[in-house]
Motif scaffolding. Structure first.
Motif, PDB file in Angstrom:
ATOM      1  N   LEU A   1      -7.376   3.145 -13.249  1.00 16.40           N
ATOM      2  CA  LEU A   1      -6.213   3.787 -13.862  1.00 16.40           C
ATOM      3  C   LEU A   1      -5.028   3.793 -12.901  1.00 16.40           C
ATOM      4  CD1 LEU A   1      -5.089   5.267 -16.306  1.00 16.40           C
ATOM      5  CD2 LEU A   1      -6.037   7.397 -15.375  1.00 16.40           C
ATOM      6  N   LEU A   2      -5.300   4.052 -11.618  1.00 15.90           N
ATOM      7  CA  LEU A   2      -4.230   4.020 -10.629  1.00 15.90           C
ATOM      8  C   LEU A   2      -3.637   2.610 -10.521  1.00 15.90           C
ATOM      9  CD1 LEU A   2      -2.626   5.586  -8.504  1.00 15.90           C
ATOM     10  CD2 LEU A   2      -4.409   5.013  -6.845  1.00 15.90           C
ATOM     11  N   CYS A   3      -4.490   1.587 -10.574  1.00 10.79           N
ATOM     12  CA  CYS A   3      -3.998   0.200 -10.548  1.00 10.79           C
ATOM     13  C   CYS A   3      -3.038  -0.075 -11.703  1.00 10.79           C
ATOM     14  CB  CYS A   3      -5.171  -0.770 -10.625  1.00 10.79           C
ATOM     15  SG  CYS A   3      -6.126  -0.925  -9.114  1.00 10.79           S
ATOM     16  N   ASP A   4      -3.363   0.439 -12.876  1.00 18.28           N
ATOM     17  CA  ASP A   4      -2.514   0.236 -14.044  1.00 18.28           C
ATOM     18  C   ASP A   4      -1.195   0.995 -13.933  1.00 18.28           C
ATOM     19  OD1 ASP A   4      -4.417  -1.395 -15.205  1.00 18.28           O
ATOM     20  OD2 ASP A   4      -5.287   0.199 -16.430  1.00 18.28           O
ATOM     21  N   GLU A   5      -1.278   2.240 -13.467  1.00 17.51           N
ATOM     22  CA  GLU A   5      -0.112   3.112 -13.488  1.00 17.51           C
ATOM     23  C   GLU A   5       0.867   2.847 -12.346  1.00 17.51           C
ATOM     24  OE1 GLU A   5       0.887   5.274 -15.697  1.00 17.51           O
ATOM     25  OE2 GLU A   5      -0.841   5.116 -17.040  1.00 17.51           O
ATOM     26  N   ILE A   6       0.400   2.317 -11.241  1.00 13.98           N
ATOM     27  CA  ILE A   6       1.284   2.198 -10.076  1.00 13.98           C
ATOM     28  C   ILE A   6       2.420   1.207 -10.311  1.00 13.98           C
ATOM     29  CG2 ILE A   6       0.021   0.368  -8.870  1.00 13.98           C
ATOM     30  CD1 ILE A   6       0.487   2.043  -6.277  1.00 13.98           C
TER      31      ILE A   6
ATOM     32  N   ARG B   1       3.138  15.761  -3.458  1.00 15.22           N
ATOM     33  CA  ARG B   1       4.452  16.070  -4.026  1.00 15.22           C
ATOM     34  C   ARG B   1       5.383  14.956  -3.556  1.00 15.22           C
ATOM     35  NH1 ARG B   1       2.500  20.993  -2.158  1.00 15.22           N
ATOM     36  NH2 ARG B   1       2.229  22.607  -3.741  1.00 15.22           N
ATOM     37  N   GLY B   2       5.665  14.010  -4.419  1.00 14.34           N
ATOM     38  CA  GLY B   2       6.458  12.869  -4.006  1.00 14.34           C
ATOM     39  C   GLY B   2       5.729  12.015  -2.991  1.00 14.34           C
ATOM     40  N   ALA B   3       4.414  11.884  -3.162  1.00 16.83           N
ATOM     41  CA  ALA B   3       3.625  11.065  -2.238  1.00 16.83           C
ATOM     42  C   ALA B   3       4.105   9.619  -2.285  1.00 16.83           C
ATOM     43  CB  ALA B   3       2.142  11.140  -2.595  1.00 16.83           C
ATOM     44  N   PHE B   4       3.897   8.922  -1.187  1.00 20.98           N
ATOM     45  CA  PHE B   4       4.299   7.520  -1.114  1.00 20.98           C
ATOM     46  C   PHE B   4       3.141   6.658  -1.579  1.00 20.98           C
ATOM     47  CE2 PHE B   4       4.904   3.462   1.052  1.00 20.98           C
ATOM     48  CZ  PHE B   4       6.224   3.188   0.720  1.00 20.98           C
ATOM     49  N   LEU B   5       3.310   5.980  -2.700  1.00 19.75           N
ATOM     50  CA  LEU B   5       2.282   5.092  -3.237  1.00 19.75           C
ATOM     51  C   LEU B   5       2.809   3.675  -3.270  1.00 19.75           C
ATOM     52  CD1 LEU B   5       1.778   7.952  -5.197  1.00 19.75           C
ATOM     53  CD2 LEU B   5      -0.257   6.549  -5.503  1.00 19.75           C
TER      54      LEU B   5
ATOM     55  N   GLU C   1      13.082  -7.825   2.133  1.00 19.59           N
ATOM     56  CA  GLU C   1      12.585  -9.177   1.938  1.00 19.59           C
ATOM     57  C   GLU C   1      11.140  -9.212   1.463  1.00 19.59           C
ATOM     58  OE1 GLU C   1      11.418 -11.131   6.036  1.00 19.59           O
ATOM     59  OE2 GLU C   1      13.260  -9.973   6.257  1.00 19.59           O
ATOM     60  N   MET C   2      10.414  -8.085   1.584  1.00 17.70           N
ATOM     61  CA  MET C   2       9.016  -8.055   1.151  1.00 17.70           C
ATOM     62  C   MET C   2       8.839  -7.371  -0.199  1.00 17.70           C
ATOM     63  SD  MET C   2       7.006  -7.436   4.732  1.00 17.70           S
ATOM     64  CE  MET C   2       5.455  -7.955   3.999  1.00 17.70           C
ATOM     65  N   ASP C   3       9.941  -6.991  -0.828  1.00 17.79           N
ATOM     66  CA  ASP C   3       9.875  -6.316  -2.125  1.00 17.79           C
ATOM     67  C   ASP C   3       9.399  -7.285  -3.202  1.00 17.79           C
ATOM     68  OD1 ASP C   3      10.191  -4.602  -4.240  1.00 17.79           O
ATOM     69  OD2 ASP C   3      12.374  -4.791  -4.335  1.00 17.79           O
ATOM     70  N   LEU C   4       8.343  -6.890  -3.938  1.00 19.23           N
ATOM     71  CA  LEU C   4       7.798  -7.728  -5.008  1.00 19.23           C
ATOM     72  C   LEU C   4       7.861  -7.050  -6.380  1.00 19.23           C
ATOM     73  CD1 LEU C   4       4.624  -9.207  -3.244  1.00 19.23           C
ATOM     74  CD2 LEU C   4       6.810 -10.342  -3.656  1.00 19.23           C
ATOM     75  N   GLY C   5       8.669  -5.998  -6.493  1.00 17.82           N
ATOM     76  CA  GLY C   5       8.774  -5.334  -7.785  1.00 17.82           C
ATOM     77  C   GLY C   5       8.398  -3.872  -7.694  1.00 17.82           C
ATOM     78  N   VAL C   6       8.071  -3.288  -8.840  1.00 19.96           N
ATOM     79  CA  VAL C   6       7.831  -1.851  -8.922  1.00 19.96           C
ATOM     80  C   VAL C   6       6.670  -1.438  -8.024  1.00 19.96           C
ATOM     81  CG1 VAL C   6       7.254   0.058 -10.462  1.00 19.96           C
ATOM     82  CG2 VAL C   6       8.713  -1.796 -11.277  1.00 19.96           C
ATOM     83  N   ARG C   7       6.965  -0.674  -6.989  1.00 20.16           N
ATOM     84  CA  ARG C   7       5.967  -0.149  -6.038  1.00 20.16           C
ATOM     85  C   ARG C   7       5.037  -1.235  -5.518  1.00 20.16           C
ATOM     86  NH1 ARG C   7       5.922   3.179 -10.347  1.00 20.16           N
ATOM     87  NH2 ARG C   7       7.159   5.086 -10.151  1.00 20.16           N
ATOM     88  N   THR C   8       5.531  -2.452  -5.455  1.00 17.05           N
ATOM     89  CA  THR C   8       4.728  -3.578  -4.984  1.00 17.05           C
ATOM     90  C   THR C   8       5.472  -4.275  -3.854  1.00 17.05           C
ATOM     91  OG1 THR C   8       3.758  -3.889  -7.182  1.00 17.05           O
ATOM     92  CG2 THR C   8       3.558  -5.712  -5.644  1.00 17.05           C
TER      93      THR C   8
END
Length: 325
Positions: free
Chosen positions: A165-170, A14-18, A104-111
């Motif tokens: 699928l997780l790689c695509d969706e994350i 529930r709102g897990a951190f991915l 400073e380590m942010d590379l975009g959406v959940r990356t």
């Protein structure tokens, strides 16, 4: 509902951190987030999981690791690489000296990663997807204690479309995406655990192996499906088509405890999880798990766990607050 489904209902995301991590060799992450369960998918270049006081475990591309917390551990390109980043409670990243690194380590959406040359990913980058369950639940305790501290399912030991699928969706940023990712993480965890428990060398826990028994399996299903029902050994035996003595003997042999003892533990585990809900009264919890009154639940809870339901609730609230801080 079978035993695995019931136990997995505890750590449901529930709102897990991915997060998708892109890391340049040499890299090393010290994981000190106190999370009860983390799933990691090694997408490329490999690495190691290094538990404190235990041998390092290799992660090759395509492998999936399930790490049981809350003890800290390290994930690195090599076991000898000193930690350069520390993941703190609340998924805050810092240097080993405590300086925050998140922005400073942010590379975009959940990356997230350590590239400084303007490129997100290079051939020498290690790519790791991690999903962290942040709930502390009593139901999941029986499941977690059945797992080693680090479980690795080799990529060539099973076949599933879920990791890809997780790689695509994350990396998608769409409405409702957090719910999509939570459910994908749940599905992947269930698939990994089923594949793991099916391997003869893993030491399958008794409650899981017992599900395939033609007598004990249905009995377990009945107890998990209806914990509030006033079960007796006689009724369970009648529903499974054997005598009381036969059911009691076989259940104890395969599960490791008698049916009514197992039921008590299951009811109190359910109660403990429900007590973490701030709006649930002790009376309502008692009804849901098969106790006739708050007093009956309190007596059983204190006898088995050593504290009253109210004391347990207060301690759980303090634990949740500490984990979030």
């Amino acid at each position: 509902m079978d035993a695995l489904a019931s136990l997995l209902d505890g750590p449901r995301a529930r709102g897990a951190f991915l997060l998708r991590s892109v890391l340049t060799t040499p890299w090393s992450l010290r994981i000190a987030d106190r999370a009860p369960l983390t799933l990691m998918y090694m997408v490329s270049n490999g690495g190691w999981v290094v538990p404190d006081g235990a041998p390092p475990v290799r992660l090759r591309p395509g492998d999936i690791a399930v790490v049981r917390g809350p003890a800290p551990y390290t994930v690195a390109d090599d076991p000898a690489t000193e930690p350069r980043i520390v993941i703190q409670p609340g998924q805050v990243s810092t240097t080993p000296q405590g300086e925050e690194l998140c922005e400073e380590m942010d590379l975009g959406v959940r990356t997230w990663g350590d590239r400084t040359d303007g490129e997100e990913e290079q051939p020498d980058s290690a790519v790791l997807i991690s999903g962290t369950y942040q709930m502390h639940g009593e139901i999941s305790g029986r499941l977690l204690t059945a797992l080693p501290q680090v479980l690795v399912l080799p990529g060539d030991a099973w076949s599933s479309p879920l990791p890809a699928l997780l790689c695509d969706e994350i990396v998608r940023d769409q409405p409702g995406q957090e719910v999509v990712l939570d459910r994908l993480l749940d599905l992947l965890l269930i698939a990994v655990l089923r594949a793991w428990f099916s391997r003869p060398e893993t030491g399958t826990p008794a409650w899981y192996a017992a599900q395939s028994d033609p007598v004990v399996g249905p009995a377990l299903g009945l107890l998990h499906e209806g914990p509030a029902h006033p079960w007796t050994v006689a009724e369970l035996a009648a529903r499974t088509g054997v005598s009381r003595a036969a059911l009691g003997r076989r259940f104890t042999e395969l599960v490791g405890e008698p049916p009514m003892s197992y039921l008590t533990g299951w009811r109190l585990a359910l109660a403990a999880d429900l007590l973490r809900e701030p709006d649930a009264t002790i009376a309502a919890v008692a009804r849901k798990v098969g106790y006739g009154s708050p007093f009956a639940l309190s007596a059983a809870f204190k006898r088995v766990r050593g504290v009253s339901p109210q004391q347990y609730r207060e301690a759980a609230g303090r634990e949740a607050a500490a984990a979030a801080s």
